[in-house]
Design a protein around this motif. Structure first.
Motif, PDB file in Angstrom:
ATOM      1  N   GLY D  41      40.945  50.795  14.835  1.00 54.07           N
ATOM      2  CA  GLY D  41      41.942  51.648  14.348  1.00 54.07           C
ATOM      3  C   GLY D  41      41.962  51.919  13.037  1.00 54.07           C
ATOM      4  O   GLY D  41      42.846  52.034  12.226  1.00 54.07           O
ATOM      5  N   LYS D  42      40.568  51.619  12.420  1.00 51.05           N
ATOM      6  CA  LYS D  42      40.384  51.724  10.862  1.00 51.05           C
ATOM      7  C   LYS D  42      41.010  53.382  10.406  1.00 51.05           C
ATOM      8  O   LYS D  42      41.562  53.465   9.496  1.00 51.05           O
ATOM      9  CB  LYS D  42      38.972  51.529  10.647  1.00 51.05           C
ATOM     10  CG  LYS D  42      38.563  50.145  11.084  1.00 51.05           C
ATOM     11  CD  LYS D  42      37.173  49.975  10.631  1.00 51.05           C
ATOM     12  CE  LYS D  42      36.117  50.920  11.441  1.00 51.05           C
ATOM     13  NZ  LYS D  42      36.010  50.578  13.041  1.00 51.05           N
ATOM     14  N   SER D  43      40.333  54.093  11.070  1.00 58.37           N
ATOM     15  CA  SER D  43      40.536  55.698  10.605  1.00 58.37           C
ATOM     16  C   SER D  43      42.069  55.876  10.979  1.00 58.37           C
ATOM     17  O   SER D  43      42.680  56.737  10.193  1.00 58.37           O
ATOM     18  CB  SER D  43      39.584  56.737  11.398  1.00 58.37           C
ATOM     19  OG  SER D  43      38.313  56.309  11.178  1.00 58.37           O
ATOM     20  N   THR D  44      42.509  55.517  12.183  1.00 58.67           N
ATOM     21  CA  THR D  44      44.019  55.577  12.353  1.00 58.67           C
ATOM     22  C   THR D  44      44.870  55.160  11.035  1.00 58.67           C
ATOM     23  O   THR D  44      45.751  55.834  10.700  1.00 58.67           O
ATOM     24  CB  THR D  44      44.435  55.066  13.525  1.00 58.67           C
ATOM     25  OG1 THR D  44      43.501  55.505  14.528  1.00 58.67           O
ATOM     26  CG2 THR D  44      45.893  55.286  13.946  1.00 58.67           C
ATOM     27  N   LEU D  45      44.516  53.825  10.578  1.00 57.09           N
ATOM     28  CA  LEU D  45      45.256  53.192   9.387  1.00 57.09           C
ATOM     29  C   LEU D  45      45.164  54.396   8.420  1.00 57.09           C
ATOM     30  O   LEU D  45      46.188  54.694   7.546  1.00 57.09           O
ATOM     31  CB  LEU D  45      44.806  51.788   9.107  1.00 57.09           C
ATOM     32  CG  LEU D  45      45.553  51.279   8.000  1.00 57.09           C
ATOM     33  CD1 LEU D  45      47.002  51.103   8.203  1.00 57.09           C
ATOM     34  CD2 LEU D  45      44.945  49.897   7.447  1.00 57.09           C
TER      35      LEU D  45
HETATM   36  N1  LIG Z   1      44.714  61.534  17.628  1.00 57.27           N
HETATM   37  C1  LIG Z   1      44.836  60.564  18.410  1.00 57.27           C
HETATM   38  N2  LIG Z   1      45.137  60.589  19.694  1.00 57.27           N
HETATM   39  C2  LIG Z   1      45.136  59.621  20.410  1.00 57.27           C
HETATM   40  N3  LIG Z   1      44.519  58.550  20.248  1.00 57.27           N
HETATM   41  C3  LIG Z   1      43.774  58.323  19.301  1.00 57.27           C
HETATM   42  C4  LIG Z   1      43.932  59.534  18.276  1.00 57.27           C
HETATM   43  N4  LIG Z   1      43.094  59.119  17.086  1.00 57.27           N
HETATM   44  C5  LIG Z   1      42.686  57.617  17.414  1.00 57.27           C
HETATM   45  N5  LIG Z   1      43.200  57.360  18.666  1.00 57.27           N
HETATM   46  C6  LIG Z   1      42.710  56.027  19.216  1.00 57.27           C
HETATM   47  O1  LIG Z   1      43.178  54.982  18.750  1.00 57.27           O
HETATM   48  C7  LIG Z   1      42.329  53.832  18.368  1.00 57.27           C
HETATM   49  C8  LIG Z   1      42.050  53.645  17.133  1.00 57.27           C
HETATM   50  O2  LIG Z   1      40.912  54.829  16.753  1.00 57.27           O
HETATM   51  P1  LIG Z   1      40.189  55.025  15.246  1.00 57.27           P
HETATM   52  O3  LIG Z   1      39.686  56.147  15.365  1.00 57.27           O
HETATM   53  O4  LIG Z   1      41.194  54.382  14.192  1.00 57.27           O
HETATM   54  O5  LIG Z   1      39.138  53.661  15.473  1.00 57.27           O
HETATM   55  P2  LIG Z   1      38.087  53.453  14.208  1.00 57.27           P
HETATM   56  O6  LIG Z   1      38.365  51.832  13.869  1.00 57.27           O
HETATM   57  O7  LIG Z   1      38.063  54.237  12.901  1.00 57.27           O
HETATM   58  O8  LIG Z   1      36.762  53.578  14.879  1.00 57.27           O
HETATM   59  P3  LIG Z   1      35.237  54.101  14.489  1.00 57.27           P
HETATM   60  O9  LIG Z   1      34.500  52.869  13.757  1.00 57.27           O
HETATM   61  O10 LIG Z   1      34.608  54.389  15.674  1.00 57.27           O
HETATM   62  O11 LIG Z   1      35.489  55.152  13.467  1.00 57.27           O
HETATM   63  C9  LIG Z   1      41.227  54.516  19.520  1.00 57.27           C
HETATM   64  O12 LIG Z   1      41.479  53.717  20.709  1.00 57.27           O
HETATM   65  C10 LIG Z   1      41.448  55.855  19.505  1.00 57.27           C
HETATM   66  O13 LIG Z   1      40.689  56.495  20.546  1.00 57.27           O
END
Ligand SMILES: Nc1ncnc2c1ncn2[C@@H]1O[C@H](COP(=O)(O)OP(=O)(O)OP(=O)(O)O)[C@@H](O)[C@H]1O
Ligand SMILES: Nc1ncnc2c1ncn2[C@@H]1O[C@H](COP(=O)(O)OP(=O)(O)OP(=O)(O)O)[C@@H](O)[C@H]1O
Ligand SMILES: [Mg+2]
Ligand SMILES: [Mg+2]
Lengths: 335, 375, 331, 505
Positions: D41-45
């Motif tokens: 969830g890093k990028s989502t945050l």
């Molecule tokens: N636009 C979106 N719509 C639906 N689900 C999403 C969307 N963006 C991210 N997700 C989901 O939210 C969760 C967190 O994703 P995120 O991209 O934040 O991970 P991350 O920690 O950045 O991972 P990475 O290290 O691979 O970049 C994942 O299950 C991803 O599939």
């Protein structure tokens, strides 16, 4: 308003005599007049259809121009109308080389069919009759009128529509014939085809023509609607001493004749086609009459209109319509 | 097949990460094909109620099915290139070109009906392959190449017709053509059992085309490779798929089907002329796309193409029967089209909303992910 | 400057000049006569505008199949307003222009709201507008509008440069300025060039799509005004032949179908070249079919050449560039 | 001083709770690490913070005041700059315009080019970058582009800077440059959030850390100094993570090389490339980004022209024309570095993604591929590689990056290749999956595959390779046997890279 010729009311009087053969009972006849698509030429059909209905007490009439210049769509329209009970068809076939197949289908199902305003390509006509302008003759007349307007000498050019249409080929032949008869006094520049699709294409083609060859041209003969409008306009604004002969009697063209911008126009006889065609189809469909020679072709007439006869040409046309009825009467064998 | 991975590694790899589930299957009512089928049935019923003549076998159903058959083939011609993410703007003109060759074969060489068809199919395949070849060689967008080809053929075909024919059409009808135009399944009997008079024999061509194309895409290596090429050319190329050849084949298939559609049109209207196929372009896209085939490539639906085509054809026929004049016909057609497309979108949205509750991960963002975001 | 020398525009300029000189020689100098130049330019105004109308939607990776329908519908509306309802010329033109803009706006809004591919949306609106155009004028040719407008349509600066051409050039210049030097224009191109990056930078791609379609409609509105002013009348055929040239000009001009390129000059130059083909046809009395043939060959030739040039510049791209979904953008 | 705070953030996507009550505090003058496995969830945050996503719960506080960002525009205006994980430049634009895209300077309604130039130059200078603001971004190298993005993030006068995996695609040297910049920004009193899967970097430059697991923060704002690497990993993984231990593996040097390059030159500029790989051997090809390693691999596959020298496979000189040719006739496979675009077909089912290389073998009459055989074949590889899927017909795009990468590899295993070129297998992949990959590659070699491993990840190279070949500017700069000692090896490799001229090992 562009449909300036006669109009339904005038023609009603023409037809009130109902011709030499009187229809006994038209109530079972449902007449459909089907042009190839939307075009000013066919607009008089719409009103004339109503006149047919009133004059001959037909069961029903309709005018349907949704074919959009596509043979497949037109066939669909025809079939839909047949399914709804229409049983007599006056058709302008979109594709002269295909329309016989459509006619055959309709005949096979027991409908009365007339080829109106255009005859099938080739030597056979599978409809009961064809009542149409003899396009070659009309083009010939137009070319003659042009030659006359330019004083019998000089170069003329022929503007027309869809090259890959057998009627266009006939028109080209008609003009060529008239030019050939002058024994070289009049020459014809290469024909310009395919400029009837839309007004701006026609306009551009005319302007380019005038710019590149304007000085050499004495006359322009047009055998399609958009080129006619464009040529009249283009010549007027270029102020070149070129004589334009147009086609049909759309309001715009008639006003050109009156103002002198257009030397002449060759009008056809859509009212006559629809009126006489309707009458014939009703006779055939009600089984009152049959054609002696099925598939007979009759010229519905074409009329050269100049400034001199612009106010009176319609009378001539109405006379022709009357004449058509008598002519057809001879072709019929009636009970 | 010996596994190149030892069991220790397999163990090591088998961590306790949760299974990654795909998004929940979309509910049946959100399925595009089902929606289309319902729409076609409902509209037919509606038109039938308003105009009982709609069910007239000879005059309405027969020509309707003939049209659906022909436009389905047209749609399949487009579908083949859509499968690799390309477009063929010259479908109509390819049909015209092939029929020109067929016409020559009838008129000048006196071929039989089917050998002429064969010559046409070969010509269509060839012109399609040519388009594909230019695209594969230059890497130029298919839209541009086929548009240019369309212009070229548009110029060339009339020149040929005027020089070869008198009436600007090939009117020679080989034996059998007339029959093909009018015969229905009622003329095909096995023992005493005959088919329905409402089904035109011409429709058999569409059925064959659907079966062959369907087989190719569902069951064969070629079809899969086409779809993979459509999904991602770069990945396909790097996975050992000869993408250039696949591009050529897709366009060749498209040309071949266009030729078949041209033949069906020529048979059903009567003669072979230069304007054949002029009205093909729009239906060629409408059928597949309404049916769920992706413009971006990688997914095709044969049944969807049939249903999409059926929908547009039925609407037009219904409006014809209702006596809608030219003033309104196109307006209604466009509006119904938009509405049909929008309901599809609404269905997708609703089914997405249902899925929010479930715990499966989301679908990947689509190619144009930018547009999919929250705002 | 160096970049310009190698650019598509430069190539087009050279091709155009060579073509023109050839034509002048072929016509024995007649083509340089004031009237010939005027006619040449007169019929360039509308092609330039429709090319630009298509280019601006291509710039966001969309396309507009309704160019002809929007223009024809607006022209018909103007004609009918003036001829049948006696609306004063400026007001009628303004209404027509606004209608065209609104139609474009509607395209954009529909694309964004429904997320249906722009190809399909504009196809549907095209069908609808063709219907409306027919409903407005039927089979008539409407021409009963004030002479003043027609005079403007055929008047030329020094008898050589038609005013309508000047208007088209002004529109082109404004569009170039808008795309190259204003914030909304830059945002529009950013959305076309890389929608994801644009969104992450706070640019609304939706707005860009809507703006592009609305702009396209507005440019078509101007094209419709020029058509009404310069043609003998307005009928249902107006706009019928706009679609293919609208693609030909920007594509020859170097526009990328994937979006992100603003090639105003290229589009204008390409329109010139297509026009020269027309002129050549008249000069040599060729059948019109040849024009299509030659335009097809030129489009094919120029894209292939462009590709070869791009290849040479970018030898590194090993895997062939994907044939991007043209109508992409939104799906 | 707390500059920024996100508290109890919740974000739900259809089907996932991507963030479930995450709290994050950023202090002025400090670098804060945000860690977690793929999908944590890093990028989502970060997207929630910058206003790209609207949170479904929680608050954002800047200087203690509650904020609500409707768009990236608003967060930028508030002083939050961000470098996203996705590449973020507009191709047709200049460097200057890209930097200032979020607020293009205008004068009298028009974009002011002079202002763009001078202002962009200012930000480039701040990062000590020698890049012309008028240059089109398409002409930049990957690392330059990355740095331009940072300039872009700074250009909004940001006091808070969010960096989402900025080092994923750049080399240690470039990373070092980046870290100098980060230090400088930190000294200026900015708050920096740093996301990376490379823990070495995190320990090098970060002060505090927040760890996410499955969308929840398992550690919020701990001081990194108090933590060991293993502790951090355990937090991310959610259990005690065992360090990777690879079994013994010996290469039989008596066996002749299966793949050999002699004096190879290519159209993209390689010259005199000598390289050989034996069966069962892992040869590491190391170099900076743009050194030409991937290009060399692609030339081997026939995607680029080989202009000089010869390529020998199993002792025979060969000319490989296409990937298909390489696969069919020489059993060479290539796992691309560019997973999303070149490795997997996101919109296609897993079956097809793996079976794509074996249809040739499966096809029967008329190209018919029996679906049952296909699925059976594919399933066996899915099981061997431990690819966690719900069903073989699932679309590949619905899988995590790690699993996608496994699929990208599986198709070559299915094709029974004997020579495998693996390009940057673990970019952007989390610790645990990375370990699994290392085991896998190791094991493949132990089973006799010849592996050419291209990687920019030095630890990875030193863990896996038997020999390390160093490439710079399209030439081989030297070759070293690997003794698996990180400190010693890394020094030698870096020295080779910067050595003048060519040295032979
Ligand atoms: N636009 C979106 N719509 C639906 N689900 C999403 C969307 N963006 C991210 N997700 C989901 O939210 C969760 C967190 O994703 P995120 O991209 O934040 O991970 P991350 O920690 O950045 O991972 P990475 O290290 O691979 O970049 C994942 O299950 C991803 O599939
Ligand atoms: N993603 C990219 N965008 C733009 N240019 C790139 C990219 N990747 C590589 N290049 C360019 O291609 C050339 C060679 O790159 P190549 O990928 O072969 O190098 P590499 O050593 O494999 O580096 P990498 O570690 O990125 O794989 C260089 O000039 C580089 O700048
Ligand atoms: Mg991330
Ligand atoms: Mg690489």
């Amino acid at each position: 308003d562009s449909t300036s010729d006669g109009g339904p009311k005038d023609d009603a009087s023409t037809g009130s005599s109902s011709g030499p053969v009187t229809l006994k009972d038209g109530s079972q006849v449902k007449l459909a007049l089907i042009p190839g698509g939307a075009h000013p030429y066919f607009q008089p059909w719409k009103a004339t259809a109503e006149v047919d209905k009133a004059d001959f007490k037909l069961g029903d009439v309709t005018f349907n121009e949704t074919g959009e210049w596509d043979q497949g769509k037109q066939n669909n329209v025809i079939n839909s109308l047949a399914a709804q009970g229409y049983n007599a068809f006056g058709i302008f076939g979109v594709s002269p080389t295909d329309i016989n197949s459509t006619f055959e289908d309709l005949k096979a199902k027991g409908f009365a069919v007339g080829s109106l305003a255009s005859c099938p390509a080739g030597d056979t006509n599978s409809a009961d009759f064809c009542l149409s302008t003899d396009v070659e003759a009309a083009a010939y007349k137009a070319a003659k009128a042009t030659i006359e307007a330019i004083g019998g000498e000089g170069a003329i050019v022929h503007l027309t529509g869809n090259n890959v249409d057998s009627n266009t080929q006939r028109r080209i032949a008609g003009v060529k014939k008239a030019v050939a008869e002058t024994n070289g006094k009049v020459t014809e520049l290469p024909v310009i085809t395919d400029i009837d699709k839309d007004l701006s294409t026609a306009q551009k083609a005319v302007a380019d023509l005038l710019a590149s060859k304007g000085k050499d041209i004495k006359g322009i003969v047009t055998t399609a609607y958009n080129p006619a409008v464009a040529a009249a306009d283009g010549v007027a604004s270029s102020k070149l001493p070129i004589k334009v002969v147009a086609i049909d009697d759309d309001a715009k063209i008639l006003s050109g004749i009156k103002s002198g911008g257009v030397a002449a126009t060759v009008t056809q006889n859509p009212v006559g086609q629809a009126y006489v065609g309707g009458w014939l189809l009703a006779l055939l469909q009600s089984k009152q009459c049959t054609m002696k020679t099925p598939g007979v072709v009759v010229d519905s007439g074409s009329f050269v209109v100049t400034k001199d006869n612009v106010d009176t040409y319609d009378d001539e046309r109405k006379a022709k319509t009357k004449e058509l009825e008598t002519e057809f009467a001879k072709q019929l064998s009636c009970q | 097949m010996s596994a190149p991975v030892s069991s220790t590694a397999t163990e090591a790899l088998r961590e306790d990460t949760p299974v990654e589930k795909p998004p929940r299957g979309t509910p049946w009512w959100a399925n595009q094909r089902v929606g289309l089928l319902l729409l076609v049935v409902l509209l037919s019923a509606l038109f039938g109620v308003l105009r009982p003549a709609f069910f007239n076998q000879q005059l309405v159903v027969f020509p309707l099915l003939r049209d659906i058959a022909m436009f389905t083939v047209v749609g399949l011609a487009q579908l083949c290139v859509l499968s690799i993410g390309h477009m063929n703007l010259a479908v109509g003109r390819m049909a015209a070109f092939s029929m020109m060759i067929t016409g020559i074969s009838y008129d000048l060489w006196h071929f039989t009906l089917y050998s002429g068809l064969l010559v046409g199919l070969v010509a269509g395949t060839a012109i399609g392959a040519l388009a594909g070849w230019v695209i594969a060689r230059t890497g130029v967008n298919s839209f541009v190449v086929t548009l240019a080809l369309d212009f070229l053929l548009l110029g060339m075909i009339p020149l040929v017709y005027t020089s070869l024919t008198e009436n600007a059409a090939f009117v020679t009808k080989p034996p059998g053509m007339r029959e093909l135009r009018n015969f229905s399944l009622a003329d095909v009997c096995i023992g005493n059992v005959c088919g329905s008079p409402a089904v035109p024999q011409l429709a058999i061509f569409a059925v064959i085309a659907m079966a062959v194309v369907g087989w190719i895409y569902a069951r064969t290596r070629l079809g899969r490779e086409l779809l993979m090429t459509g999904s991602s050319v770069r990945a396909a190329e790097l996975s050992g798929i000869p993408t250039a050849r696949r591009v050529i084949i897709a366009h060749a298939m498209s040309g071949c089907l266009a030729a078949l559609a041209g033949f069906m049109l020529a048979v059903s209207t009567g003669s072979i002329k230069a304007t054949i196929g002029e009205e093909f372009m729009l239906p060629s896209f409408l059928g597949p796309i309404l049916g769920g085939t992706l413009l971006a490539g990688g997914f095709v639906s044969i049944w969807g193409t049939l249903l999409g085509t059926a929908l547009t054809t039925v609407i037009r026929k219904g409006l014809d029967l209702l006596g809608v004049g030219l003033e309104s016909l196109n307006i209604y057609l466009g509006l119904i089209l938009l509405a049909a497309l929008s309901t599809d979108r609404i269905r997708t949205l609703l089914s997405d909303r249902q899925a929010v509750a479930s715990s499966s991960p989301p679908p990947p963002p689509k190619a144009a992910g930018s547009q999919e975001g929250e705002r | 400057m160096k970049r310009f020398v190698r650019s598509t525009e430069m190539t087009l300029l050279v091709i155009g000049l060579v073509f023109f000189v050839g034509l002048v020689i072929a016509s024995g100098g007649d083509l340089l006569a004031a009237n010939s130049i005027r006619v040449l330019l007169q019929f360039l105004a509308v092609p330039v505008l429709i090319g630009l109308a298509q280019m601006v939607v291509l710039a966001v990776g969309q396309l507009n199949l309704a160019v002809g329908a929007i223009g024809g519908f607006a022209a018909a509306a103007m004609g009918v307003l003036m001829a049948d309802h006696g609306v004063p010329v400026p007001l009628a033109l303004l209404i027509g222009f606004l209608l065209a803009g609104a139609a474009g706006l509607l395209n954009g809004v529909l694309v964004v709201l429904t997320r249906i591919n722009g190809f399909i949306v504009t196809l549907a609106t095209m069908t609808i507008l063709l219907g409306v155009q027919y409903r407005l004028v039927g089979t008539r040719t409407v021409d009963a509008y004030p002479q003043g407008l027609k005079t403007f349509g055929s008047a030329a600066l020094f008898g050589v440069v038609p005013w309508i051409f000047v208007v088209a050039l002004i529109v082109a210049a404004l569009l170039a300025l808008l795309l190259k030097r204003t914030v909304p224009g830059r945002q529009l191109l950013a959305s076309g060039g890389n929608p994801i990056a644009a969104r992450l930078s706070g640019i609304s791609n939706d707005r860009s799509v809507i703006v592009a379609h609305a702009l396209s409609g507005a440019i078509l509105g101007v094209a419709a005004i020029l058509t009404v002013a310069s043609s003998p009348g307005v009928n249902k055929s107006i706009g019928g032949d706009w679609l293919l040239p609208s693609f030909a000009a920007p594509i020859i001009g170097g526009a990328l179908l994937t979006g992100g390129s603003a090639v105003v000059l290229g589009t204008v130059l390409a329109a010139f070249i297509v026009r020269f083909v027309d002129t050549a046809r008249a000069e040599f009395s060729l059948e019109p079919s040849w024009v299509n043939f030659v335009v097809g060959a030129v489009v094919l030739g120029s894209v292939v050449l462009g590709q070869v040039r791009a290849r040479r510049q970018e030898r590194r791209a090993v895997v062939k560039a994907p044939d991007a979904a043209v109508a992409g953008g939104v799906s | 001083m707390t500059l920024f705070e996100a508290s109890e953030i919740v974000k739900v996507f259809p089907g996932v709770r991507a963030l479930d009550g995450v709290t994050l505090t950023l202090e002025a003058g400090s670098v804060h690490a945000l860690l977690g496995e793929n999908g944590a969830g890093k990028s989502t945050l970060i997207k929630v913070i910058t206003g790209l996503y609207r949170p479904d719960g929680g608050r954002l506080l800047m200087d203690g005041r509650e904020m609500s960002f409707g768009s990236p525009h608003e967060s930028a205006a508030a002083g939050i700059g961000v470098v996203h994980q996705e590449r973020n430049l507009i191709p047709g634009f200049t460097v200057g315009e890209n930097i200032l895209l979020q607020k293009l300077p205008t004068s009298r309604g028009l974009v002011d080019r002079a202002a763009i130039r001078s202002e962009a130059a200012r930000w480039l200078a701040e990062l000590e970058l020698d890049i012309d603001p008028d240059q089109p971004v398409t002409e930049l190298s990957v690392a330059q582009a990355q740095l331009v993005e940072i300039a872009k993030a700074l250009s909004v006068e940001s006091r808070v800077l969010l960096l989402d995996e900025p080092t994923a695609s750049i080399t240690p040297n470039e990373a070092a440059l980046l870290f100098r910049v980060v230090e400088k920004l930190k000294d200026d009193g900015r708050a920096i959030l740093f996301v990376s899967h490379k823990l070495e970097e995190v320990f090098q430059i970060c002060d505090t850390v927040t760890v996410l697991r499955d969308g929840a923060s398992v550690l919020s704002g701990g001081a990194l100094a108090d933590l060991t690497r293993d502790e951090v990993v355990d937090l991310m993984v959610g259990r005690v993570h065992e360090a990777l231990s690879l079994p013994e593996r010996a290469v039989d040097t008596a066996v002749p090389p299966i793949l050999e390059l002699r004096g190879v030159g290519t159209a993209s500029g390689h010259a005199d490339v000598d390289l050989s790989v034996r069966p069962g051997e892992i040869v590491g090809l190391y170099g900076l980004v743009g050194a030409g390693r991937s290009e060399l691999a692609k030339a081997l596959l026939g995607l680029d022209r080989i202009t000089a020298g010869e390529v020998r496979v199993r002792g025979e000189a060969v000319k490989i024309r296409t990937v298909r040719d390489a696969l069919r006739n020489h059993k060479i496979g290539y796992v691309t570095e560019n997973r999303k675009e070149e490795g997997v077909f996101l919109e296609q089912p897993i079956t097809r993604n793996i079976a794509v290389t074996i249809w040739d073998r499966l096809r029967k009459v008329l190209g018919y591929v029996p679906a049952k055989v296909e699925t059976a074949m594919v399933t066996s590889y899915v099981e061997q590689l431990g690819i966690r899927i719900a069903s073989p017909s699932q679309l590949a795009g619905t899988l995590s990056g790690g699993n996608q990468q496994k699929i990208s590899l599986a198709k070559w295993l299915a094709a029974q290749t004997e020579i495998l070129i693996i390009d940057e297998p673990t970019v952007g992949i989390d610790v645990r999956t990375k370990d699994a990959f290392h085991t896998l590659i190791w094991d493949l070699a132990a089973n006799g595959l010849a592996i050419l491993l291209i990687t920019s990840d030095l630890p990875e190279m030193i863990t896996l390779a038997d020999r390390v070949v160093v490439m710079r500017d399209h030439r081989i700069r030297g070759e070293l046997p690997n003794n698996h000692d990180y400190d010693q090896m890394s020094q030698q490799v870096i020295r080779l890279i910067h050595a003048e001229g060519t040295t032979a090992a």
